[in-house]
Design an enzyme around this catalytic site. Structure first.
Site, PDB file in Angstrom:
ATOM      1  N   GLU A 246       0.825  -1.211   0.000  1.00 13.75           N
ATOM      2  CA  GLU A 246       0.000   0.000   0.000  1.00 13.75           C
ATOM      3  C   GLU A 246       0.860   1.263   0.000  1.00 13.75           C
ATOM      4  O   GLU A 246       1.941   1.280   0.587  1.00 13.75           O
ATOM      5  CB  GLU A 246      -0.854   0.037   1.276  1.00 13.75           C
ATOM      6  CG  GLU A 246      -1.879  -1.048   1.335  1.00 13.75           C
ATOM      7  CD  GLU A 246      -2.588  -1.120   2.684  1.00 13.75           C
ATOM      8  OE1 GLU A 246      -2.648  -0.107   3.407  1.00 13.75           O
ATOM      9  OE2 GLU A 246      -3.077  -2.209   3.004  1.00 13.75           O
TER      10      GLU A 246
ATOM     11  N   SER B  89      10.318   6.103   9.492  1.00 13.32           N
ATOM     12  CA  SER B  89       9.757   5.729  10.788  1.00 13.32           C
ATOM     13  C   SER B  89      10.193   4.320  11.155  1.00 13.32           C
ATOM     14  O   SER B  89      10.144   3.411  10.331  1.00 13.32           O
ATOM     15  CB  SER B  89       8.229   5.814  10.702  1.00 13.32           C
ATOM     16  OG  SER B  89       7.652   5.438  11.926  1.00 13.32           O
TER      17      SER B  89
ATOM     18  N   CYS C  70      -3.229   1.273   8.132  1.00 13.10           N
ATOM     19  CA  CYS C  70      -2.190   0.783   7.254  1.00 13.10           C
ATOM     20  C   CYS C  70      -2.091  -0.738   7.288  1.00 13.10           C
ATOM     21  O   CYS C  70      -2.033  -1.352   8.330  1.00 13.10           O
ATOM     22  CB  CYS C  70      -0.886   1.406   7.701  1.00 13.10           C
ATOM     23  SG  CYS C  70       0.475   0.712   6.861  1.00 13.10           S
TER      24      CYS C  70
HETATM   25  N1  SAH Z   1       7.703  -0.069  10.946  1.00 11.92           N
HETATM   26  C1  SAH Z   1       7.733   1.345  11.046  1.00 11.92           C
HETATM   27  C2  SAH Z   1       6.887   2.080  10.028  1.00 11.92           C
HETATM   28  C3  SAH Z   1       5.517   1.544   9.722  1.00 11.92           C
HETATM   29  S1  SAH Z   1       4.172   1.845  10.816  1.00 11.92           S
HETATM   30  C4  SAH Z   1       7.388   1.782  12.448  1.00 11.92           C
HETATM   31  O1  SAH Z   1       7.056   0.947  13.260  1.00 11.92           O
HETATM   32  O2  SAH Z   1       7.521   2.965  12.751  1.00 11.92           O
HETATM   33  C5  SAH Z   1       3.882   3.578  10.850  1.00 11.92           C
HETATM   34  C6  SAH Z   1       3.304   4.044  12.160  1.00 11.92           C
HETATM   35  O3  SAH Z   1       1.942   3.623  12.349  1.00 11.92           O
HETATM   36  C7  SAH Z   1       4.060   3.525  13.382  1.00 11.92           C
HETATM   37  O4  SAH Z   1       4.205   4.537  14.320  1.00 11.92           O
HETATM   38  C8  SAH Z   1       3.131   2.444  13.879  1.00 11.92           C
HETATM   39  O5  SAH Z   1       3.400   2.111  15.207  1.00 11.92           O
HETATM   40  C9  SAH Z   1       1.782   3.063  13.620  1.00 11.92           C
HETATM   41  N2  SAH Z   1       0.653   2.146  13.600  1.00 11.92           N
HETATM   42  C10 SAH Z   1       0.607   0.874  13.196  1.00 11.92           C
HETATM   43  N3  SAH Z   1      -0.614   0.365  13.339  1.00 11.92           N
HETATM   44  C11 SAH Z   1      -1.384   1.339  13.837  1.00 11.92           C
HETATM   45  C12 SAH Z   1      -2.759   1.443  14.200  1.00 11.92           C
HETATM   46  N4  SAH Z   1      -3.591   0.398  14.099  1.00 11.92           N
HETATM   47  N5  SAH Z   1      -3.193   2.619  14.682  1.00 11.92           N
HETATM   48  C13 SAH Z   1      -2.361   3.686  14.781  1.00 11.92           C
HETATM   49  N6  SAH Z   1      -1.077   3.657  14.451  1.00 11.92           N
HETATM   50  C14 SAH Z   1      -0.588   2.498  14.007  1.00 11.92           C
END
Ligand code: SAH
Length: 362
Positions: free
Chosen positions: A97, A196, A344
């Site tokens: 995505e 991130s 996501c």
């Molecule tokens: N792996 C990396 C980048 C991808 S996730 C990381 O962990 O930073 C991007 C962001 O979305 C991260 O801060 C992650 O913790 C957050 N995230 C993932 N699932 C989520 C959800 N269901 N609700 C809110 N934030 C979420």
């Protein structure tokens, strides 16, 4: 066995100009072809569109090279703000995505770094089926090229916050950064790129040594090791203290502000006391540096499988105010594309599930 399928194809769109020169020389082409080829590849041109290259060379490329440009498998456009959520299909049929967002300061594309993820965060949809594979550098750039082509607009900012853990695909991500930053490529400034991470401290230290002025975001989400390990298994390998030490080292080398992501989950990590503890934790870690401290608050997107729920807006506001009162800058993230923003990783999961059901019926 078909002989052709045993020969590995070259992913030329992942090569930097110097490497393309060597590739051209080895294959009997003049060095200046490399510059032409690099601009073609980094603009997403198809082989047919590379009409200024000799026909025989194009035939050679078609036979020996891998073309990885993603295609649009599905596309959801927000009726609220025009945000576009893409499901891109990759050359081997896997999907990832990307999200195209319009801001006053330009268009931002949120890209994926892996097909799936193996970090296992409890609230995240992307990790549910594990990691299938890393994305190639050309596929990281490809998401931008495909989004630009589809929207007819330029992407000026990139955030690596889609599916996957970028520092778990370190080499390819680093090469990607060099490709998009190249003046003969998309030429996107490092300052316009955010990465991130869930907190792979070793990767952060390695990235610090590259000293690229990109923005680092750290997904923190909890203030004690006990709570963070329960939400994010990576914390068992790199506990909070080690993670923050790596962040301080990153800041000292790059002098780039680090932003901390904190996903608010009702009843898990969203009390005002935790906001104060978060401020103390960050202030302590960065004591003696001039680093401005910034926390991005996100109310969790509910993922059916995880069972976590969103705190209300008022709760998020109280959390932000408690941080501000302690001198830590905090913003509650505005949600763009709320109507298309299945959290996501959810669009990919939905498609996988539907496909599975169809295949089961057949
Ligand atoms: N792996 C990396 C980048 C991808 S996730 C990381 O962990 O930073 C991007 C962001 O979305 C991260 O801060 C992650 O913790 C957050 N995230 C993932 N699932 C989520 C959800 N269901 N609700 C809110 N934030 C979420």
């Amino acid at each position: 066995m078909n002989l052709a399928s045993t020969v590995e194809k070259i992913d030329i769109a992942s090569l930097l100009p110097g490497e393309l020169e060597a590739f051209c020389r080895e294959n009997g082409q003049p060095a200046y072809r490399a510059a032409q080829l690099f601009s073609f590849l980094q603009s997403g041109a198809s082989l047919e569109e590379m009409s200024s290259l000799p026909k025989s060379f194009r035939a050679f490329l078609a036979e020996n090279c891998l073309f990885t440009l993603p295609s649009v498998e599905e596309k959801l456009v927000s009726a609220i703000d025009g945000t576009v959520k893409y499901l891109f299909r990759l050359h081997d049929g896997e999907c990832v995505e990307s999200v195209f967002m319009r801001y006053k300061h330009g268009n931002t594309l949120c890209i994926s770094s892996q097909v799936g993820c193996r970090m296992g965060c409890a609230f995240c949809a992307s990790t549910i089926g594990g990691k299938i594979r890393d994305l190639l550098p050309s596929e990281l750039v490809g998401q931008i090229l495909a989004a630009q082509r589809d929207t007819g607009e330029k992407v000026s900012n990139i955030v690596m916050m889609g599916i996957g853990e970028p520092l778990d695909n370190y080499e390819n991500v680093l090469r990607f950064l060099k490709l998009v930053n190249h003046e003969k490529g998309l030429h996107i400034g490092y300052r316009h790129i955010s990465l991130s991470t869930c907190g792979l401290a070793e990767g952060i230290l390695r990235l610090a040594r590259e000293n690229l002025p990109i923005t680092l975001s750290i997904s923190l989400h909890a203030v004690t090791d006990e709570k963070r390990s329960a939400l994010m298994p990576v914390n068992r390998r790199y506990p909070i203290k080690e993670l923050l030490a790596a962040c301080v080292a990153y800041y000292k080398t790059t002098e780039r502000r680090i932003s901390f992501e904190y996903t608010l989950i009702a009843g898990k990590n969203d009390t005002v006391e935790e906001a104060r503890a978060l401020a103390a934790l960050l202030k302590n870690a960065f004591r003696g540096t001039k680093a401005p401290l910034h926390v991005n608050l996100i109310r969790v997107n509910e993922v059916k499988e995880s069972g976590f729920s969103r705190p209300d807006k008022e709760g998020a506001r109280r959390f932000a105010e408690a941080l501000l009162a302690e001198g830590v800058n905090a913003t509650v993230r505005r949600r763009l594309g709320a109507d298309v923003n299945a959290a996501c990783g959810q669009l990919r999961r939905k498609t996988l599930k539907e496909k599975g059901q169809k295949e089961n019926k057949e």
